[in-house]
Design a protein around this motif. Structure first.
Motif, PDB file in Angstrom:
ATOM      1  N   HIS A  37       0.871  -1.192   0.000  1.00 21.05           N
ATOM      2  CA  HIS A  37       0.000   0.000   0.000  1.00 21.05           C
ATOM      3  C   HIS A  37       0.891   1.220   0.000  1.00 21.05           C
ATOM      4  CE1 HIS A  37      -3.835  -2.072   0.676  1.00 21.05           C
ATOM      5  NE2 HIS A  37      -3.103  -2.930   1.411  1.00 21.05           N
ATOM      6  N   GLY A  38       0.637   2.075  -0.953  1.00 19.02           N
ATOM      7  CA  GLY A  38       1.463   3.264  -1.053  1.00 19.02           C
ATOM      8  C   GLY A  38       0.657   4.553  -1.119  1.00 19.02           C
ATOM      9  N   VAL A  39       1.332   5.594  -0.787  1.00 23.56           N
ATOM     10  CA  VAL A  39       0.737   6.934  -0.841  1.00 23.56           C
ATOM     11  C   VAL A  39       1.701   7.848  -1.553  1.00 23.56           C
ATOM     12  CG1 VAL A  39      -0.074   8.904   0.481  1.00 23.56           C
ATOM     13  CG2 VAL A  39      -0.538   6.584   1.296  1.00 23.56           C
ATOM     14  N   ILE A  40       1.160   8.629  -2.460  1.00 21.81           N
ATOM     15  CA  ILE A  40       1.957   9.625  -3.145  1.00 21.81           C
ATOM     16  C   ILE A  40       1.210  10.964  -3.123  1.00 21.81           C
ATOM     17  CG2 ILE A  40       0.980   8.982  -5.391  1.00 21.81           C
ATOM     18  CD1 ILE A  40       3.666   9.815  -6.638  1.00 21.81           C
ATOM     19  N   THR A  41       1.886  11.978  -2.818  1.00 25.95           N
ATOM     20  CA  THR A  41       1.287  13.329  -2.837  1.00 25.95           C
ATOM     21  C   THR A  41       1.331  13.849  -4.258  1.00 25.95           C
ATOM     22  OG1 THR A  41       2.036  13.720  -0.586  1.00 25.95           O
ATOM     23  CG2 THR A  41       1.428  15.648  -1.904  1.00 25.95           C
ATOM     24  N   GLU A  42       0.127  14.395  -4.682  1.00 23.56           N
ATOM     25  CA  GLU A  42       0.078  14.825  -6.076  1.00 23.56           C
ATOM     26  C   GLU A  42       1.127  15.892  -6.328  1.00 23.56           C
ATOM     27  OE1 GLU A  42      -3.515  16.678  -7.382  1.00 23.56           O
ATOM     28  OE2 GLU A  42      -3.847  17.782  -5.520  1.00 23.56           O
ATOM     29  N   ASN A  43       1.580  15.820  -7.538  1.00 20.95           N
ATOM     30  CA  ASN A  43       2.633  16.713  -8.005  1.00 20.95           C
ATOM     31  C   ASN A  43       4.001  16.361  -7.401  1.00 20.95           C
ATOM     32  OD1 ASN A  43       0.735  18.155  -9.538  1.00 20.95           O
ATOM     33  ND2 ASN A  43       0.223  19.448  -7.754  1.00 20.95           N
ATOM     34  N   PHE A  71      13.028  -4.481 -10.290  1.00 24.47           N
ATOM     35  CA  PHE A  71      11.608  -4.611  -9.973  1.00 24.47           C
ATOM     36  C   PHE A  71      10.846  -4.228 -11.246  1.00 24.47           C
ATOM     37  CE2 PHE A  71      13.418  -3.720  -5.777  1.00 24.47           C
ATOM     38  CZ  PHE A  71      12.861  -4.707  -5.007  1.00 24.47           C
ATOM     39  N   LYS A  72       9.941  -5.045 -11.605  1.00 27.00           N
ATOM     40  CA  LYS A  72       9.142  -4.753 -12.804  1.00 27.00           C
ATOM     41  C   LYS A  72       7.667  -4.631 -12.447  1.00 27.00           C
ATOM     42  CE  LYS A  72      12.267  -6.761 -16.202  1.00 27.00           C
ATOM     43  NZ  LYS A  72      12.397  -7.700 -17.339  1.00 27.00           N
ATOM     44  N   ILE A  73       6.999  -3.628 -13.091  1.00 31.56           N
ATOM     45  CA  ILE A  73       5.578  -3.319 -12.868  1.00 31.56           C
ATOM     46  C   ILE A  73       4.805  -3.787 -14.079  1.00 31.56           C
ATOM     47  CG2 ILE A  73       3.894  -1.477 -12.559  1.00 31.56           C
ATOM     48  CD1 ILE A  73       6.066   0.124 -11.120  1.00 31.56           C
ATOM     49  N   HIS A  74       3.676  -4.390 -13.826  1.00 32.25           N
ATOM     50  CA  HIS A  74       2.842  -4.917 -14.895  1.00 32.25           C
ATOM     51  C   HIS A  74       1.416  -4.361 -14.755  1.00 32.25           C
ATOM     52  CE1 HIS A  74       6.082  -7.827 -15.617  1.00 32.25           C
ATOM     53  NE2 HIS A  74       6.086  -8.070 -14.306  1.00 32.25           N
ATOM     54  N   GLY A  75       0.833  -4.026 -15.891  1.00 36.93           N
ATOM     55  CA  GLY A  75      -0.602  -3.731 -15.939  1.00 36.93           C
ATOM     56  C   GLY A  75      -0.980  -2.248 -15.887  1.00 36.93           C
ATOM     57  N   GLN A  76      -2.049  -1.932 -16.670  1.00 39.30           N
ATOM     58  CA  GLN A  76      -2.755  -0.651 -16.669  1.00 39.30           C
ATOM     59  C   GLN A  76      -1.879   0.547 -16.982  1.00 39.30           C
ATOM     60  OE1 GLN A  76      -4.830  -0.127 -12.989  1.00 39.30           O
ATOM     61  NE2 GLN A  76      -6.205  -1.851 -13.344  1.00 39.30           N
ATOM     62  N   GLU A  77      -0.728   0.277 -17.515  1.00 38.65           N
ATOM     63  CA  GLU A  77       0.149   1.378 -17.874  1.00 38.65           C
ATOM     64  C   GLU A  77       0.286   2.353 -16.716  1.00 38.65           C
ATOM     65  OE1 GLU A  77      -1.162   3.200 -21.445  1.00 38.65           O
ATOM     66  OE2 GLU A  77      -0.844   1.414 -22.662  1.00 38.65           O
ATOM     67  N   ALA A  78       0.586   1.746 -15.619  1.00 39.02           N
ATOM     68  CA  ALA A  78       0.725   2.562 -14.419  1.00 39.02           C
ATOM     69  C   ALA A  78       1.845   3.566 -14.601  1.00 39.02           C
ATOM     70  CB  ALA A  78       0.989   1.685 -13.208  1.00 39.02           C
ATOM     71  N   PRO A  79       1.578   4.800 -14.201  1.00 41.29           N
ATOM     72  CA  PRO A  79       2.606   5.839 -14.399  1.00 41.29           C
ATOM     73  C   PRO A  79       3.672   5.796 -13.301  1.00 41.29           C
ATOM     74  CG  PRO A  79       0.665   6.799 -13.432  1.00 41.29           C
ATOM     75  CD  PRO A  79       0.336   5.346 -13.634  1.00 41.29           C
ATOM     76  N   PHE A  80       4.102   4.587 -12.994  1.00 40.43           N
ATOM     77  CA  PHE A  80       5.112   4.446 -11.946  1.00 40.43           C
ATOM     78  C   PHE A  80       6.248   3.566 -12.452  1.00 40.43           C
ATOM     79  CE2 PHE A  80       1.125   5.208  -9.760  1.00 40.43           C
ATOM     80  CZ  PHE A  80       1.466   6.229  -8.874  1.00 40.43           C
ATOM     81  N   GLU A  81       7.364   3.642 -11.772  1.00 38.73           N
ATOM     82  CA  GLU A  81       8.522   2.801 -12.040  1.00 38.73           C
ATOM     83  C   GLU A  81       9.215   2.492 -10.709  1.00 38.73           C
ATOM     84  OE1 GLU A  81      11.066   4.950 -14.597  1.00 38.73           O
ATOM     85  OE2 GLU A  81      11.535   6.511 -13.150  1.00 38.73           O
ATOM     86  N   ALA A  82       9.819   1.263 -10.702  1.00 36.88           N
ATOM     87  CA  ALA A  82      10.507   0.842  -9.483  1.00 36.88           C
ATOM     88  C   ALA A  82      12.000   0.830  -9.733  1.00 36.88           C
ATOM     89  CB  ALA A  82      10.031  -0.537  -9.046  1.00 36.88           C
ATOM     90  N   GLU A  83      12.765   1.219  -8.755  1.00 39.89           N
ATOM     91  CA  GLU A  83      14.218   1.321  -8.875  1.00 39.89           C
ATOM     92  C   GLU A  83      14.844   0.596  -7.682  1.00 39.89           C
ATOM     93  OE1 GLU A  83      17.713   4.758  -8.940  1.00 39.89           O
ATOM     94  OE2 GLU A  83      15.594   5.316  -9.028  1.00 39.89           O
ATOM     95  N   GLY A  98       5.854  10.624 -13.995  1.00 37.27           N
ATOM     96  CA  GLY A  98       5.463  11.991 -14.333  1.00 37.27           C
ATOM     97  C   GLY A  98       4.566  12.550 -13.238  1.00 37.27           C
ATOM     98  N   PRO A  99       4.026  13.811 -13.416  1.00 39.52           N
ATOM     99  CA  PRO A  99       3.158  14.423 -12.402  1.00 39.52           C
ATOM    100  C   PRO A  99       1.897  13.586 -12.192  1.00 39.52           C
ATOM    101  CG  PRO A  99       3.921  16.051 -13.973  1.00 39.52           C
ATOM    102  CD  PRO A  99       4.304  14.707 -14.535  1.00 39.52           C
ATOM    103  N   ILE A 100       1.571  13.406 -10.958  1.00 38.27           N
ATOM    104  CA  ILE A 100       0.362  12.679 -10.580  1.00 38.27           C
ATOM    105  C   ILE A 100      -0.689  13.696 -10.144  1.00 38.27           C
ATOM    106  CG2 ILE A 100      -0.605  10.982  -9.016  1.00 38.27           C
ATOM    107  CD1 ILE A 100       1.330   9.830 -11.055  1.00 38.27           C
ATOM    108  N   ASP A 101      -1.879  13.647 -10.782  1.00 43.78           N
ATOM    109  CA  ASP A 101      -2.971  14.594 -10.484  1.00 43.78           C
ATOM    110  C   ASP A 101      -4.101  13.833  -9.823  1.00 43.78           C
ATOM    111  OD1 ASP A 101      -4.787  16.614 -10.301  1.00 43.78           O
ATOM    112  OD2 ASP A 101      -4.733  17.156 -12.435  1.00 43.78           O
ATOM    113  N   CYS A 102      -4.340  14.169  -8.615  1.00 40.86           N
ATOM    114  CA  CYS A 102      -5.401  13.496  -7.863  1.00 40.86           C
ATOM    115  C   CYS A 102      -6.763  13.747  -8.475  1.00 40.86           C
ATOM    116  CB  CYS A 102      -5.365  13.971  -6.403  1.00 40.86           C
ATOM    117  SG  CYS A 102      -6.644  13.269  -5.362  1.00 40.86           S
ATOM    118  N   GLU A 103      -6.935  14.952  -9.069  1.00 46.43           N
ATOM    119  CA  GLU A 103      -8.232  15.275  -9.642  1.00 46.43           C
ATOM    120  C   GLU A 103      -8.543  14.390 -10.847  1.00 46.43           C
ATOM    121  OE1 GLU A 103      -7.291  17.875  -6.800  1.00 46.43           O
ATOM    122  OE2 GLU A 103      -6.085  17.844  -8.640  1.00 46.43           O
TER     123      GLU A 103
END
Length: 944
Positions: A37-43, A71-83, A98-103
């Motif tokens: 479970h993760g949390v990211i603040t927009e922008n 680490f590899k991410i699969h599915g839904q073209e998630a705008p995230f990457e693991a390092e 890239g920028p994450i917009d909560c709206e």
């Protein structure tokens, strides 16, 4: 060689062992948590995971096999990457690409797997972990301000009510999180308003609103989100206050101005009744015009009582017991009068005034038929046991205290006492007649008429008949030689007391008290005498329709209308009008009072309609200026005065009335800016100036025939003649021209002076005082000589009017005193010579003068050479033998006054014209006057 073989064999053995070892080293898969479970603040780009991203491998610490490479991410073209942060420890981090917009998206879910580094640096034989689910929630940032859903909010409230919520305003926020997207508070920005707002945006009033105090409110409201971020723009809120739906009349003006002479004026052209949608079955409205403060109860004609009776066709022979004070009617001089009533003569009695009527005024024989009439205003009598208040009383003058007849008020009852004289039949007879009426003590004006047809007595109050409720009998009065006294305002007690005095004083107001013996007043005459000239009216009756019923009271001061529906009553009320038929109405306020009753189905009254109080303002009329113009100086021979018909005094009189107001109803303009006004007169008086007439030798007379066909009558005395009655100026002119003066013993009388004045509305508007001077010539010889000259002359054309000075006002042109007879005789020869010398100059003006005479003698000028010229005109020459001689005279220069004084006296009563010696032609100018006629000579037949 043996060493080489051994080495090669060792290499092959080692190689085989290494392959077998590698397979044995990377024998485990990496391990990660099954979910994150993760949390990211927009922008922002870093994701905070719980638990942290860490991969473990049991092959550790074997190089490569025990290390984590990815680490590899699969599915839904998630705008995230693991390092991978540390290959040995297996720590990693999750970042946004890239920028994450909560709206746009509040949550993300995807699959992640960990990969080890394999068995060798090349990564061969790598292994991957199982799939773990990563659920990331985007934390919102309060980047947006609240915005109202509407640019403007409106609401309407009814005055006098407290509302829980008048209206609700609503704002919203684009932020995605509940913390920042929800509106947590509203606030009214406008200060000092009677409104409040709650957290949900509901606006309410904190006090009762008043429509009369303020009809509209504008307030500004702002909003805050739960992050306390305020809206960038406040929203306006408009709140209208409407009056409580009160049943009543709407659309009317409190004051209506009335212009005299405009006829009927609508009072409520836009009036309508509001019933607040209440069901009704009928509506009844009563409109009352209150005029009790105007004159005698309303605007009536204020002519004198005699003039009104003549106008209304009343029988002659009426005696006015309360006339206007004058030299001949001085018994009312001591009474109190109520001024300021537009010449409406009102006498006020306060319990201390009374008047004795002179014996020569009192009717001597009332007969069995007579009428007593009066206007009366009376209130309740003071005291518990009120005394009698006498209006009219005929009692013994001395010795005894018998009341022969009287009219009095007692305890709000009107009582008429009539005790007849003794006749052969000595028995009880009706003597006292009692009426108990509300009008007697209501402090309002009423017109009372008592018609006596003995033994029957009838009372009329405002034209309504009332029979007495009580009649008492009494013995007749025995005849005696005692004189009687008629009094007004009290009763005379001449006997049975030490000092004769008045008693039973009246408290109230009276006007127009008259008594007429021998005849009774008819209903028609009574109605005419008390009729109001103002009242309510309905314009265009035909437009009312059949759904309306209406009726007036006799005075048209009360109008009652009934209808079954609102439309009919509204239409009827718009037609209600005020009318005043007087040409010169009494200016001032008239109050209006409207009461309304609404009935509902099955109920007596269901809606209460407030009364209306309005007013009509009658504007002041244009006041007329009455001017009498005519001959101001006449000369008559004494012989003519002795004639049976005497001489006509005002043969060329004219009465003109003008106003300065321009109006289409006025007649022809008399002079620029001034218009002649047509109206009636009510009296004209011809008074003697100086000593009164001596009945033994002179009189003023008017033939009764000259009054026939007119509403005129006349009275005569040694002071003059009074012509009265409401009639036109033309009829008055005709009557005044028939006033004749006769003197059968002129003796040494050299002149007589008279004054004429006229009135409209009993003195409200009066004319100028027109003074007429008559010179009397006593020398028959001189007159005959002058007559001979005038009659024999062929040079003077006969004219209808003698040559006079005609002035519009009452200013007099100074004249010379009458000449002595001896001087006139001595100067006759000189006058003849002067006339002959002047013929030539007169001839030069003949043509112009003749033309002007044919045009009606509009040019008031006479042209002649007046150098030492005296023109003598025959004073006896006229068409009908009664025309008067005249003179045109001009004052001579001051330096010649003393020298020519004798000449002035010589020509005084005949004619004169003087000027300086000059050959130039001059006009004879008369200051403030006009020459009415023009002398014209025909010198062609004159013998030289």
């Amino acid at each position: 060689m043996k060493m080489c073989v051994i080495t090669a064999m060792l290499f092959l053995v080692l190689s085989g062992q290494c392959g077998i070892l590698a397979g044995k080293v990377n024998k485990h898969k990496p391990w990660i948590e099954t979910s994150y479970h993760g949390v990211i603040t927009e922008n922002m780009d870093t994701v905070m995971l719980d638990p942290p991203l860490v991969a473990l491998d049991k092959d550790a610490p074997v190089p490569y096999a025990g290390e984590i490479c990815a680490f590899k991410i699969h599915g839904q073209e998630a705008p995230f990457e693991a390092e991978v942060l540390n290959r040995t420890s297996g720590e990693g981090v999750l970042r946004a690409r890239g920028p994450i917009d909560c709206e746009q998206q509040k949550e993300y879910t995807f699959i992640i797997q960990a990969y080890d580094c394999g068995a060798s640096p090349s990564g061969a034989n790598w292994k991957k972990s199982h799939k773990a689910v990563v659920h990331i929630q985007v934390d919102d940032v309060n980047e947006f301000s609240p915005v109202f859903r509407e640019p403007l909010y409106r609401a309407t409230v009814t005055e006098g009510k407290i509302y829980d919520s008048i209206l609700q305003v609503e704002a919203w926020d684009q932020d995605c999180s509940p913390q920042y997207s929800q509106i947590c508070n509203y606030e009214i920005v406008t200060q000092d308003t009677p409104f409040a707002i709650d957290r949900n945006g509901n606006i309410r009033n904190t006090e009762r609103l008043s429509y009369d105090k303020q009809q509209h409110y504008k307030i500004m409201v702002t909003a805050y989100d739960c992050g306390q971020k305020r809206a960038t723009e406040s929203v306006p809120v408009h709140i209208d206050v409407k009056p409580v739906c009160k049943p009543g009349w709407q659309g009317w003006n409190k004051r209506v101005d009335y212009e005299p002479g405009t006829g009927s004026r609508q009072l409520f052209p836009k009036m309508h009744l509001e019933t607040c949608d209440g069901p009704l079955s009928s509506v009844r409205a009563m409109v009352e015009l209150q005029t009790s403060h105007i004159g005698k109860g309303c605007d009536r004609e204020t002519y004198s009582e005699k003039s009104l009776q003549k106008l209304c066709g009343a029988a002659s022979g009426s005696t006015d017991l309360l006339p206007a004070p004058s030299a001949s009617t001085n018994w009312t001089a001591s009474l109190l009068t109520d001024s300021g009533r537009d010449s409406d003569l009102i006498f006020r009695f306060d319990g201390r005034q009374a008047a004795n009527i002179p014996e020569w005024v009192v009717p001597q024989n009332l007969t069995d038929q007579f009428t007593i009439a009066t206007w009366m205003k009376h209130g309740p009598s003071p005291g518990l046991r009120a005394e009698k208040e006498t209006l009219l009383c005929n009692s013994d003058k001395t010795e005894m205290n018998r009341h022969h007849y009287s009219l009095y008020v007692h305890n709000c009852r009107l009582v008429f006492l009539l005790r007849r004289d003794f006749i052969q039949l000595d028995s009880f007879r009706p003597a006292e007649f009692h009426w108990r009426l509300e009008q007697i003590c209501d402090k309002e004006w009423h017109y009372y008429v008592i018609n006596v047809e003995f033994p029957s007595v009838t009372l009329f109050v405002d034209g309504v008949t009332y029979e007495p409720y009580l009649v008492t009998d009494d013995w007749p009065i025995h005849p005696s030689e005692i004189d009687v006294q008629l009094t007004v305002g009290a009763c005379w007690q001449g006997g049975e007391v030490t000092t004769p005095r008045f008693t039973q004083y009246f408290r109230g107001s009276l006007s127009g008290l008259t008594i007429r013996p021998g005849k009774i007043a008819t209903q028609k005459v009574i109605s005419c005498l008390q009729a109001c000239k103002e009242g309510l009216d309905i314009s265009s009756l035909e437009s009312l329709g059949k759904g309306i019923k209406f009726h007036f009271n006799p005075a048209q001061s009360v109008l009652v209308m009934e209808a079954d529906d609102l439309e009919s009553i509204n239409t009827a009320m718009t037609k209600v009008s005020y009318i005043n038929s007087r040409q010169f109405p009494t200016p001032g306020l008239r109050k209006l009072h409207i009461t309304t009753t609404v009935q509902c189905f099955g109920e007596d009254t269901c809606i209460s309609i407030p009364d209306i109080k309005a007013m009509v303002m009658v504007l002041p009329p244009s006041e007329p200026r009455i001017t009498i113009a005519g001959l101001e100086r006449l000369v008559w021979p004494a012989a003519q005065l002795r004639a049976p018909v005497g001489v006509a005094l005002f043969k060329d009189i004219h009465i003109i009335s003008t106003v300065t107001k321009t109006d289409a109803t006025l007649s022809i303009a008399w002079r620029p800016g001034v218009l002649e006004l047509m109206h009636n007169l009510d009296y004209c008086d011809v008074l003697v100036i100086g000593e009164e007439l001596d009945p033994e030798r002179e009189s003023l007379e008017i033939q009764h025939s000259s009054l026939l066909g007119k509403h005129l009558d006349a009275t005569n005395s040694t002071s003059g003649i009074s012509i009265y009655g409401v009639d036109s100026k033309a009829h008055y002119e005709q009557a005044i021209r028939q006033v004749r003066y006769r003197n059968w013993k002129p003796g040494g009388l050299s002149e007589r002076r008279f004054r004429l004045s006229c009135s409209e509305l009993n003195g409200r508007y009066t004319s100028n005082e027109f003074n007429l001077e008559i010179g009397i010539v006593h020398s028959s010889e001189a007159v005959e000589h002058v007559n001979h000259m005038a009659v024999q002359s062929q040079y003077m054309r006969p004219v209808h009017h003698p040559l006079v000075v005609h002035t519009v006002n009452s200013d007099h042109i100074s004249g010379t005193p009458p000449a002595a007879t001896v001087v006139i005789v001595m100067c006759i020869a000189a006058l003849v010579v002067i006339v002959v010398l002047g013929i030539y100059r007169i001839h030069t003006t003949h043509q112009d003068g003749s033309k002007e005479d044919e045009e009606g003698r509009k040019d008031p000028e006479m042209d002649w050479d007046d150098s030492n010229l005296n023109i003598t005109v025959n004073p006896m020459e006229s068409i009908d033998g009664t025309q008067i001689a005249e003179e045109v005279r001009e004052e001579e220069p001051d330096e010649e006054e003393d020298e020519d004084e004798e000449d002035d006296e010589l020509a005084g009563d005949l004619s004169s014209a003087e000027s300086e010696d000059s050959d130039e032609e001059e006009e004879t100018n008369i200051q403030k006057g006009r020459v009415k006629g023009k002398l014209e000579w025909d010198p062609s037949t004159l013998p030289y």
